[in-house]
Each structure stands twice: as C-alpha cells, then as structure tokens.
Write a protein that holds these residues in place. Sequence first.
Motif, short mmCIF file in Angstrom:
data_model
loop_
_atom_site.label_atom_id
_atom_site.label_comp_id
_atom_site.label_asym_id
_atom_site.label_seq_id
_atom_site.Cartn_x
_atom_site.Cartn_y
_atom_site.Cartn_z
N PRO A 293 26.05 6.01 -13.74
CA PRO A 293 26.81 8.03 -13.60
C PRO A 293 25.77 9.42 -13.65
CG PRO A 293 27.58 7.74 -15.73
CD PRO A 293 27.12 6.54 -15.20
N VAL A 294 24.96 9.72 -14.26
CA VAL A 294 23.41 10.41 -14.21
C VAL A 294 23.00 10.08 -13.25
CG1 VAL A 294 21.55 11.73 -15.30
CG2 VAL A 294 23.83 10.80 -16.79
N VAL A 295 22.50 9.13 -12.71
CA VAL A 295 21.95 8.27 -11.80
C VAL A 295 22.86 9.32 -10.20
CG1 VAL A 295 21.24 6.70 -10.36
CG2 VAL A 295 20.09 6.70 -12.46
N VAL A 296 23.44 9.12 -10.31
CA VAL A 296 24.63 9.08 -8.77
C VAL A 296 24.41 10.85 -8.79
CG1 VAL A 296 27.01 8.91 -7.88
CG2 VAL A 296 25.30 7.13 -8.79
N HIS A 297 24.82 10.94 -10.41
CA HIS A 297 25.49 13.15 -10.34
C HIS A 297 24.22 13.76 -9.68
CE1 HIS A 297 26.65 16.50 -11.79
NE2 HIS A 297 25.16 16.67 -12.16
N GLU A 298 23.05 12.98 -10.56
CA GLU A 298 21.70 13.88 -10.44
C GLU A 298 21.00 13.73 -8.43
OE1 GLU A 298 20.21 16.01 -12.23
OE2 GLU A 298 21.56 15.43 -13.69
N MET A 299 21.19 11.92 -8.24
CA MET A 299 20.77 11.80 -6.43
C MET A 299 22.30 13.22 -5.99
SD MET A 299 18.13 10.16 -6.17
CE MET A 299 18.61 9.37 -4.58
N GLY A 300 22.80 13.07 -6.50
CA GLY A 300 23.63 14.49 -5.06
C GLY A 300 22.86 15.97 -5.44
N HIS A 301 22.64 16.13 -6.61
CA HIS A 301 21.66 17.54 -6.44
C HIS A 301 20.03 16.88 -5.38
CE1 HIS A 301 23.34 19.44 -9.30
NE2 HIS A 301 22.91 18.41 -10.10
N SER A 302 19.54 15.55 -5.86
CA SER A 302 18.53 15.87 -5.03
C SER A 302 18.41 15.51 -3.73
CB SER A 302 16.86 15.08 -5.82
OG SER A 302 17.82 13.66 -5.89
N PHE A 303 19.42 14.30 -3.24
CA PHE A 303 19.44 13.99 -1.62
C PHE A 303 19.82 14.76 -1.26
CE2 PHE A 303 21.95 12.06 1.41
CZ PHE A 303 21.34 11.38 1.78
N GLY A 304 21.66 15.21 -2.29
CA GLY A 304 22.89 15.69 -1.01
C GLY A 304 22.46 17.21 -1.13
N GLY A 305 21.83 17.73 -1.96
CA GLY A 305 21.58 19.54 -1.79
C GLY A 305 23.39 19.89 -2.61
N LEU A 306 23.47 19.06 -3.26
CA LEU A 306 25.26 19.22 -3.98
C LEU A 306 24.77 20.40 -5.40
CD1 LEU A 306 27.09 15.80 -3.24
CD2 LEU A 306 26.92 17.90 -1.92
N ALA A 307 25.93 21.33 -5.14
CA ALA A 307 25.94 21.66 -6.13
C ALA A 307 26.67 20.99 -8.39
CB ALA A 307 26.47 23.50 -6.24
N ASP A 308 25.97 22.09 -8.91
CA ASP A 308 26.74 21.73 -10.00
C ASP A 308 28.23 22.43 -10.04
OD1 ASP A 308 25.64 20.11 -11.59
OD2 ASP A 308 24.18 21.57 -12.25
N GLU A 309 29.92 21.55 -10.66
CA GLU A 309 30.86 21.72 -10.56
C GLU A 309 31.68 22.09 -12.14
OE1 GLU A 309 33.37 19.31 -7.87
OE2 GLU A 309 31.98 20.04 -6.04
N TYR A 310 30.32 21.72 -12.75
CA TYR A 310 30.94 22.17 -14.22
C TYR A 310 30.93 24.05 -14.18
CZ TYR A 310 25.88 21.16 -15.50
OH TYR A 310 24.74 21.38 -15.44
N TYR A 311 31.20 24.05 -15.71
CA TYR A 311 30.89 25.49 -15.90
C TYR A 311 31.10 25.88 -17.47
CZ TYR A 311 36.14 26.07 -15.81
OH TYR A 311 37.16 26.09 -15.81
N TYR A 312 30.80 27.13 -17.70
CA TYR A 312 30.74 27.43 -19.06
C TYR A 312 31.40 29.05 -19.68
CZ TYR A 312 26.63 25.08 -19.31
OH TYR A 312 25.22 23.63 -18.83
N GLU A 313 32.64 28.54 -20.31
CA GLU A 313 33.80 29.56 -20.52
C GLU A 313 32.43 30.34 -21.18
OE1 GLU A 313 36.88 29.74 -19.62
OE2 GLU A 313 37.42 27.61 -19.31
N GLU A 314 32.17 30.33 -21.98
CA GLU A 314 31.92 31.19 -23.40
C GLU A 314 30.57 32.36 -22.73
OE1 GLU A 314 28.66 27.77 -23.89
OE2 GLU A 314 31.40 28.42 -23.56
N GLU A 315 30.40 31.99 -21.75
CA GLU A 315 29.58 33.11 -21.06
C GLU A 315 29.32 33.17 -19.14
OE1 GLU A 315 25.44 31.31 -20.11
OE2 GLU A 315 26.09 31.39 -22.61
N LEU A 316 29.35 33.89 -18.19
CA LEU A 316 28.55 34.35 -16.54
C LEU A 316 27.54 34.46 -16.34
CD1 LEU A 316 32.10 37.06 -16.57
CD2 LEU A 316 31.63 34.59 -16.64
N ASP A 317 27.18 33.25 -15.95
CA ASP A 317 25.65 32.95 -15.94
C ASP A 317 25.61 33.80 -13.82
OD1 ASP A 317 23.19 32.38 -15.10
OD2 ASP A 317 23.79 30.32 -14.60
#
Length: 431
Positions: free
Chosen positions: A317-341
Amino acid sequence: MGKMKIAKYIALVVVMMASIVAGAQKRIAFDEAFVDTTLRVDYVFAGDAREQRVYLDCLSSQPHWAGRRVNMERAPYRGNGCVRMRRKSDGKVMYEHTYSSLFQEYIVTEEAQKVARSFENSFQLPMPREIVEVECILYGNHGREIASIKHEVDPKDILIRQRRAQEGNGREVVVIKESGTYREKIDIAIVSEGYAKDESGKFMDDAKRAAEALMEHEPFKSMSDRFNIRAVFVPSAESGVSIPKKGEWHDSALGSHYSTFYSDRYLTTLNVNTVHDNLTGVEYEHILILANTKEYGGGGIYNSYTMASAGHKTMKPVVVHEMGHSFGGLADEYYYEEELDTLTYPTAVEPWEPNITTKVEFEKKWKWMIGDEKWEKMGVGVYEGGGYTSKGVYRPAHNCRMRTNENPDFCPVCQEALKRLIRYYTEEVSW
C-alpha cells in the motif's frame, strides 16, 4: 463598401482566423523537432525561506528518449515548478515538464528560517534538433514564481557530456513487464537501495511484488498494457539504509535516509544525480526506489521519484500511495486535527493537485461529478480536511488510498485523474 466587397472581406477574415487557429493548435511532431536521445539537465536549487536561486550544474546526453512523444508542448499540471523548452528561432514552446522538489518543501521548514541549503535536481528532456532556450522555474505555495533561470542549449555543443551505460559495477537490469517499445509506453524503473551485492535475488523478488501491487490497482490494472517496468539492481557497500533516530548510518548506493526534515517516517535521498547516474542506459521515465529495510516509511515527489521500505508489512500500500504522488501528482488527503498547515496549501489559492480543493476554483476539479447519481453512489462529495489541514481544504471521498493505507483503492476522483494522465502520456489528448 458594397455588399460583394463586404462578403469577400468577411470571407477573408474567416480564412485568416481559421489559419491562425490552425497554426496555434498545430502540435509539435516529435521526429521533426527532436532526436531519439535524452538531454539530461542538472540544476542546483539553493536558498532559505527568504531567498531562492536556481543554478545550472551540468548538461549531458544518453541514448534513447523514453519520455512522452505526444502532448509535448503542455504539461497536465502546474506542479511546484516547470522546465520549458522553446525554439530559439521563433520562441515556440517545444516541450514542457512540471515537477515538485524537496527544496520547495525545505523552504517552509523551521530550519529554512535560519540556514540556506542546496539541493540537486535532474531533469530529462528530449534532445532538440536545433538551438533552444531552456527555462527552469520554481513556484512558491501561492503559485507565483519565486526563482528561475534561462539558458541556451546547442545540441552540437561539444561540452554536453555523453553518458553511457555503467559497466563493471555489478548493476543488473531485468525486465519485469514489457508491453511494447520505450517509444510507445510509459517506462518505470524500480531501483534498489541498501541491497548488498549478494542480495540481488532478494531485490528482484521485492521489485516484482512492488510492480504487482501497482498493477493490481485501478486504473493501472485496466491500462496495464501502457506500461513497461524494469528492475535495476545497484549493489550497496552495506546492507540496509540509514535511520538517524536510531543512530544507524549505512553506506548505501543512493545515500538515502529517514527523518527527512526531522520527520521520522520520511524516507528520501538528496543524491538525485546519483540516482540518475545509476540509470544511465536504461529506458525510464518514472522512478520507484525500494529501500532494503523493515522500518516503516517512504516518500513520493511529483515527477522526481518514489521511495518505499521493501521490508515492512505495508510495503504494497505504501508503494501505491507514494506512486500516487510521484507519478500521478496526487495530494495527501489526510490531515492533522491539532494544527493547521496553511503554509503548504494556503486557503486563498486553489491547489494544483487534482484531488484536493480550497473551493477557490472548484469548477476545475471534480465539481462536474457533484449532483450526478452515478458518482454520488460511489461516495464522491466534498469533505473538509485534506492536505494536512483540517479546515479550509477539502477532499473528494471519505476515504482513499491517498488518505490511509487501509483503504484498498484510489477514490473515484483519483482514479479519473490517473486515467487522464495515463492517456496524456500515451495518446494525443485535449487537456
């Protein structure tokens, strides 16, 4: 002016406008503008949070061009930077490539407030038949240019270094998947990192698992005939990769390490030129680096490389997720409740990635799916929280492979974006 003259005038204007439009729409034919050779351009990105610079480092060439031969003059996404090639004779854009870099991540860190650093970046361009102007641009997180450089490239320049396949260093290249020639297909190179010279068999097994993981997911599965995959074994002096938080430093081929920017799970290499050096003579367009470690982690940088731990149970799953970034230009869809980036994705600017939105220009994203029963049944909506921040950034699904490793698939929006991108690389499209 008489009616006859007016009619002739209108007809002439129509013909002229049609000619202008046809000229503007004429696409670059690869064989007319380029030769079957790669022009490798190495840059140094340097600076801190206040000032950034781009420097030209080296020009070199290697046999064959494994990049796209269609849609040459326009990139699908803005990215965080752009390399653009223009004909010197008339200024026409011949080739455009967009990317992201570790340097642009660095300049928003706390360290960048105090220290200026430099980062290697290497780009593969098609070798032109005539003198061209190449421009390399960096964008800030607001989408505005923050640094750039322009320089001419003469394909006859005797100081363009001619690179050849490395021999005698123990490198092995094995074809895992071959769907056609490098001229037609998307070529992925899976590269070893931290595998000692007697671990080539282990690496080849890991590379096959990684390739299988990617091709098990849509839309890679149904469009698998558009991909070639090669495994490239590069022996390391020591087995394993560096884990700074444990005080472990290994002499690995690519010099990778965890704790990039002091984020423990972020596994990268700063030695980008070394990565490309070890791929000289291999037909490749996208890079997946497998690290010989059981430590959880990885990283994916758009149009640069993906790196993932091969020994951890979540490797697939990590390979597929990271290829989503490097190949697909996809952003991370997770977030952190405790801070605003708000530095990475300012809420007043629409992100360039296709799977998150600040609603500033939502019509350019998946708004066309909203209200359609087909997509709504598949869970497509507008969910607040994404791009590391819980407020002001929205994702298209409750869960997705770009949000958690536990989710089995890319969400429908990510799948549609990946389909369009695969077509962009392999056929003429209107983007």
